[in-house]
Scaffold this motif. Structure first.
Motif: not given
Length: 106
Positions: A17-26, A28-39
């Protein structure tokens, strides 16, 4: 023979979240999904709100920079998808509709 299943732990959300908001053009973060693929490989997907008045080249650079910052935190084996959500720039004033002139020919 199938793919080898990875058992990597999922990355922490707060540094991402910090990295997503660090830039001057962001805005808000509207959605963040941290998941894994089936593998088992981690996947990060985010929607970041940005101003609709940004030129395309600025928007493209901002997204590249954001992805780079996230990659610095999570490493090279994580799939990262970042999608912009464009919001109206509140500082931009549109002309009143009665002053818009559209040229036409008969």
């Amino acid at each position: 023979m199938g793919k080898k299943i990875s058992h990597e732990p999922l990355p922490e959300r707060e540094p991402i979240l910090g990295a997503l908001m660090e830039g001057p053009d962001a805005q808000a973060v509207l959605r963040l999904s941290v998941t894994s693929e089936p593998d088992g490989h981690p996947v990060i997907a985010a929607t970041v709100q940005m101003s609709d008045s940004l030129p395309v080249y600025v928007l493209s650079k901002a997204l590249d920079d954001t992805k780079r910052r996230v990659r610095e935190i999570v490493g090279d084996t994580v799939e990262i998808y970042i999608e912009p959500e464009l919001a109206r720039d509140p500082s931009r004033e549109d002309p009143a509709t009665d002053v818009i002139v559209i040229r036409a020919s008969d």
